[in-house]
Design a protein around this motif. Structure first.
Motif, PDB file in Angstrom:
ATOM      1  N   GLU A   1      41.842  42.773  97.884  1.00  0.00           N
ATOM      2  CA  GLU A   1      41.625  41.877  99.012  1.00  0.00           C
ATOM      3  C   GLU A   1      42.416  40.583  98.845  1.00  0.00           C
ATOM      4  OE1 GLU A   1      37.519  41.223  99.633  1.00  0.00           O
ATOM      5  OE2 GLU A   1      37.058  43.325 100.096  1.00  0.00           O
ATOM      6  N   ARG A   2      42.930  40.102  99.965  1.00  0.00           N
ATOM      7  CA  ARG A   2      43.704  38.864  99.954  1.00  0.00           C
ATOM      8  C   ARG A   2      43.086  37.865 100.932  1.00  0.00           C
ATOM      9  NH1 ARG A   2      46.214  41.706  96.590  1.00  0.00           N
ATOM     10  NH2 ARG A   2      48.424  41.536  96.086  1.00  0.00           N
ATOM     11  N   GLU A   3      42.899  36.652 100.462  1.00  0.00           N
ATOM     12  CA  GLU A   3      42.454  35.573 101.339  1.00  0.00           C
ATOM     13  C   GLU A   3      43.672  34.784 101.810  1.00  0.00           C
ATOM     14  OE1 GLU A   3      39.589  34.869 102.692  1.00  0.00           O
ATOM     15  OE2 GLU A   3      38.738  36.664 101.752  1.00  0.00           O
ATOM     16  N   ILE A   4      43.561  34.192 103.000  1.00  0.00           N
ATOM     17  CA  ILE A   4      44.670  33.436 103.584  1.00  0.00           C
ATOM     18  C   ILE A   4      44.203  32.011 103.822  1.00  0.00           C
ATOM     19  CG2 ILE A   4      46.369  33.366 105.449  1.00  0.00           C
ATOM     20  CD1 ILE A   4      45.638  36.300 106.033  1.00  0.00           C
ATOM     21  N   ASN A   5      44.893  31.053 103.183  1.00  0.00           N
ATOM     22  CA  ASN A   5      44.535  29.646 103.357  1.00  0.00           C
ATOM     23  C   ASN A   5      45.394  28.954 104.406  1.00  0.00           C
ATOM     24  OD1 ASN A   5      42.509  29.699 101.323  1.00  0.00           O
ATOM     25  ND2 ASN A   5      44.115  29.582  99.750  1.00  0.00           N
ATOM     26  N   THR A   6      46.693  29.287 104.415  1.00  0.00           N
ATOM     27  CA  THR A   6      47.591  28.603 105.356  1.00  0.00           C
ATOM     28  C   THR A   6      48.261  29.551 106.337  1.00  0.00           C
ATOM     29  OG1 THR A   6      49.391  28.726 103.719  1.00  0.00           O
ATOM     30  CG2 THR A   6      48.038  26.702 103.753  1.00  0.00           C
TER      31      THR A   6
ATOM     32  N   LYS B   1      60.404  40.413 103.044  1.00  0.00           N
ATOM     33  CA  LYS B   1      59.272  39.794 102.367  1.00  0.00           C
ATOM     34  C   LYS B   1      58.072  39.666 103.292  1.00  0.00           C
ATOM     35  CE  LYS B   1      61.889  36.994  99.041  1.00  0.00           C
ATOM     36  NZ  LYS B   1      62.130  35.595  98.556  1.00  0.00           N
ATOM     37  N   ARG B   2      56.900  39.873 102.696  1.00  0.00           N
ATOM     38  CA  ARG B   2      55.616  39.674 103.372  1.00  0.00           C
ATOM     39  C   ARG B   2      54.799  38.771 102.452  1.00  0.00           C
ATOM     40  NH1 ARG B   2      51.241  44.516 103.941  1.00  0.00           N
ATOM     41  NH2 ARG B   2      52.073  44.767 101.825  1.00  0.00           N
ATOM     42  N   GLU B   3      54.676  37.514 102.831  1.00  0.00           N
ATOM     43  CA  GLU B   3      54.074  36.524 101.949  1.00  0.00           C
ATOM     44  C   GLU B   3      52.757  35.985 102.513  1.00  0.00           C
ATOM     45  OE1 GLU B   3      58.020  34.493  99.936  1.00  0.00           O
ATOM     46  OE2 GLU B   3      57.342  33.747 101.891  1.00  0.00           O
ATOM     47  N   ILE B   4      51.830  35.705 101.603  1.00  0.00           N
ATOM     48  CA  ILE B   4      50.575  35.044 101.947  1.00  0.00           C
ATOM     49  C   ILE B   4      50.530  33.720 101.194  1.00  0.00           C
ATOM     50  CG2 ILE B   4      48.063  35.129 101.800  1.00  0.00           C
ATOM     51  CD1 ILE B   4      48.179  38.111 102.067  1.00  0.00           C
ATOM     52  N   ASP B   5      50.497  32.625 101.934  1.00  0.00           N
ATOM     53  CA  ASP B   5      50.489  31.278 101.340  1.00  0.00           C
ATOM     54  C   ASP B   5      51.656  31.088 100.384  1.00  0.00           C
ATOM     55  OD1 ASP B   5      48.157  30.931 102.760  1.00  0.00           O
ATOM     56  OD2 ASP B   5      46.859  31.441 101.063  1.00  0.00           O
ATOM     57  N   GLY B   6      52.826  31.633 100.750  1.00  0.00           N
ATOM     58  CA  GLY B   6      54.027  31.475  99.945  1.00  0.00           C
ATOM     59  C   GLY B   6      54.164  32.448  98.794  1.00  0.00           C
ATOM     60  N   VAL B   7      53.182  33.336  98.600  1.00  0.00           N
ATOM     61  CA  VAL B   7      53.215  34.304  97.502  1.00  0.00           C
ATOM     62  C   VAL B   7      53.542  35.683  98.074  1.00  0.00           C
ATOM     63  CG1 VAL B   7      51.937  35.398  95.631  1.00  0.00           C
ATOM     64  CG2 VAL B   7      51.542  32.976  96.178  1.00  0.00           C
ATOM     65  N   ASN B   8      54.625  36.291  97.585  1.00  0.00           N
ATOM     66  CA  ASN B   8      55.036  37.597  98.081  1.00  0.00           C
ATOM     67  C   ASN B   8      54.033  38.675  97.638  1.00  0.00           C
ATOM     68  OD1 ASN B   8      56.801  39.462  99.381  1.00  0.00           O
ATOM     69  ND2 ASN B   8      57.577  40.057  97.368  1.00  0.00           N
ATOM     70  N   ILE B   9      53.630  39.530  98.566  1.00  0.00           N
ATOM     71  CA  ILE B   9      52.727  40.621  98.212  1.00  0.00           C
ATOM     72  C   ILE B   9      53.526  41.924  98.196  1.00  0.00           C
ATOM     73  CG2 ILE B   9      50.656  39.496  99.050  1.00  0.00           C
ATOM     74  CD1 ILE B   9      50.852  41.072 101.597  1.00  0.00           C
ATOM     75  N   PRO B  10      53.280  42.782  97.222  1.00  0.00           N
ATOM     76  CA  PRO B  10      54.058  44.025  97.099  1.00  0.00           C
ATOM     77  C   PRO B  10      53.737  45.002  98.225  1.00  0.00           C
ATOM     78  CG  PRO B  10      52.231  44.032  95.557  1.00  0.00           C
ATOM     79  CD  PRO B  10      52.237  42.669  96.189  1.00  0.00           C
ATOM     80  N   PRO B  11      54.533  46.064  98.349  1.00  0.00           N
ATOM     81  CA  PRO B  11      54.243  47.084  99.376  1.00  0.00           C
ATOM     82  C   PRO B  11      52.875  47.714  99.134  1.00  0.00           C
ATOM     83  CG  PRO B  11      56.463  47.365  98.491  1.00  0.00           C
ATOM     84  CD  PRO B  11      55.782  46.359  97.621  1.00  0.00           C
TER      85      PRO B  11
END
Length: 550
Positions: free
Chosen positions: A334-339, A392-402
């Motif tokens: 699970e990934r949370e999104i802040n920005t 690239k698919r990034e969450i809060d500037g952090v790239n998430i893998p496929p």
């Protein structure tokens, strides 16, 4: 609770039903024969009472067997489908048209095995074996004929079973091809009108042939059939499916007729004097039991030939589920999104889509729009992780893998509706979602009119319109409480009032979640935080590459 208990209880009740039936036949035939030669003072009450008691037992066990068996069937369908979901966990079926076949038809065949063929075949086998043993033990006249009929029945069931397995294999292949062809055909509905010229030409040809052959009373072509055959095409035909079903039915019928012929032949040989035991019939009332059992054999033993066909289909369904072709999907935690979620040079592999550069807020509604075929659905599936992508698919500037983020949900444009209750469709994974939550959401989406949680929908149930299917799928996704909800064409096919209700649900959900919608229709009631436009006009050339600047 042990899940096998209802199945065994169904088997015992079916056995009691069969034993009671054959006991009524035996006692009644003996009673009739005795009554013809009984002396004065013979007690007719006791046999009559026994026969009445057996009849009541047969009726009660029959209804109880159906009640327990069908309740067990519903429970097994749910459990087997959960097993299929476990099999498909972290993967998806390559051929979407076969998804319904796997989740509906095959799971039902597996779940119904106890009432479809295990209970009937076991009951007949037990009765046949017991009759042969008892007739031999007590030296009934004609006991050997029962053994001969048992051997003939066993051979007939075996041969028909082998034939039924071959037919079931062909039927499964034909059904899969038909579903795939039908899916391809229906997906091309937007260009059906292009066949108009060909249809008109066929109509003219049919009219000419009708006029030229009417004088000779020759067969004429049906214009409607020509239209259907040219529009649908050769591949989209249920003829092969029906042929295999008819072949299966005919095989069982022919085998049953052969078995019936053998049973009647044995009766004729027994009472015609061709066998020495014929003389016994005149003096021993017990001797009438075997001929009566032989005469009734097609009724109490003939069901085996239909049951063996069910067994063949069960084997094919089990094989089809084991051999489902799937593509593994890597699951991400699970990934949370802040920005924000940021896409950089994002495009779908193997599809002609432009590279997308955009940023999406952590919450609110994001609407992806554009002309048909510009890649809206592909973008949502790639963003969710269902399709492999470049960039690239990034969450809060952090790239998430496929991979598929576990707390993201994608609602497809053509959702799957299971053959079951509405509640089962809203909670297919068995997460024990409270029914009051389901009811509230169903009402908010405008699905409450004539559609209760207990309503059976899908195959053999209440047919749902395209708009109802979309709202059921949307409710199913919302009840899973995803952090990011990706919805493909949620407003297509809905009237303005229903669009308003769907917008209200999506707006409320987007207050603390991110809702990404791909749609060529954007209702005014939808509170959109950001628009992502996929148009040719937005494509520019950067370093020799196409990019969509958003």
């Amino acid at each position: 609770m042990n899940s096998t208990k209802p199945a065994y209880l169904t088997l015992l009740l079916a056995l009691a039903h069969g034993v009671a039936g054959i006991s009524i036949l035996v006692i009644s035939s003996w009673f009739i024969a005795v009554s013809a030669i009984a002396p004065v003072g013979f007690n007719y009450v006791i046999p009559a009472v026994v026969i009445r008691a057996l009849a009541l037992l047969r009726i009660a066990s029959g209804y109880a067997s159906m009640w327990v068996g069908h309740n067990d069937l519903l429970a097994r369908i749910a459990n087997i489908r959960l097993g299929v979901f476990s099999q498909l966990e972290n993967s998806q079926i390559n051929e979407k048209a076969l998804t319904t076949e796997a989740l509906a038809h095959h799971t039902e065949e597996l779940a119904s095995r106890w009432i479809a063929w295990i209970a009937p075949l076991s009951s007949i086998m037990f009765i046949f074996t017991s009759l042969c043993f008892i007739a031999t033990w007590f030296d009934f006249p004609g006991a050997g004929l029962l053994i001969v009929l048992f051997a003939a029945w066993s051979i007939a069931v075996t041969l028909q079973g082998l034939r039924a397995l071959r037919i079931a294999k062909r039927a499964t292949c034909a059904n899969a091809e038909f579903r795939q062809s039908s899916n391809n055909f229906l997906n091309s509905s937007a260009i059906w009108h292009l066949n108009r010229g060909l249809v008109g030409q066929c109509e003219d040809n049919a009219t000419q042939q009708h006029n030229s052959h009417s004088a000779s009373n020759a067969s004429t072509l049906d214009v409607k059939e020509i239209k259907a055959s040219n529009i649908v095409g050769k591949n989209v035909s249920a003829k092969a499916v029906w042929q295999e079903k008819i072949a299966q039915k005919n095989t069982a019928s022919r085998t049953a007729w052969w078995f019936q012929g053998i049973a009647f032949l044995l009766v004729v040989l027994m009472i015609s004097g061709a066998l020495s035991i014929a003389q016994t019939l005149l003096f021993a009332p017990i001797a009438i039991v075997v001929p009566m059992v032989l005469l009734a054999a097609p009724d109490w033993a003939g069901n085996a030939f239909s049951s063996i066909s069910k067994f063949a289909q069960y084997k094919q369904s089990a094989k089809a589920l084991r051999q489902m072709k799937t593509t593994p999907i890597k699951m991400l935690c699970e990934r949370e999104i802040n920005t924000a979620i940021t896409l950089t040079d994002f495009s779908i592999k193997g599809r002609r889509t432009n590279k997308v550069n955009t940023s999406m807020p952590a919450k609110g509604v994001v609407c992806v729009s554009g002309a048909s075929g510009c890649g809206k659905s592909s973008l949502l599936q790639g963003l969710a992780g269902l399709l492999p992508a470049n960039g690239k698919r990034e969450i809060d500037g952090v790239n998430i893998p496929p991979g598929l983020v576990s707390n993201w949900r994608y609602v497809e444009q053509e959702p799957i509706i299971l053959s079951g209750t509405l509640a089962l469709n809203l909670d297919p994974a068995g997460q024990e979602i409270p029914h009051n939550q389901m009811t509230t959401l169903v009402q908010e989406l405008g699905l409450d009119k004539g559609l209760l949680l207990s309503t059976w929908v899908g195959k053999a149930g209440r047919p749902l319109s395209g708009g109802e299917k979309k709202r059921v799928a949307l409710a199913r996704a919302i009840l899973a409480k995803p952090r990011v909800l990706l919805v493909d064409e949620p407003f297509e096919g809905l009237d303005i009032h229903t669009q308003q209700r769907v917008c209200d649900v999506l707006n409320r959900y987007a207050t603390d979640k991110l809702v990404i919608i791909a749609s060529h229709v954007t209702p005014k009631a939808l509170v959109v935080q950001k628009n992502v436009q996929l148009d040719e006009a937005s494509v520019v050339t950067v370093n020799g590459e196409h990019r969509a600047t958003l």
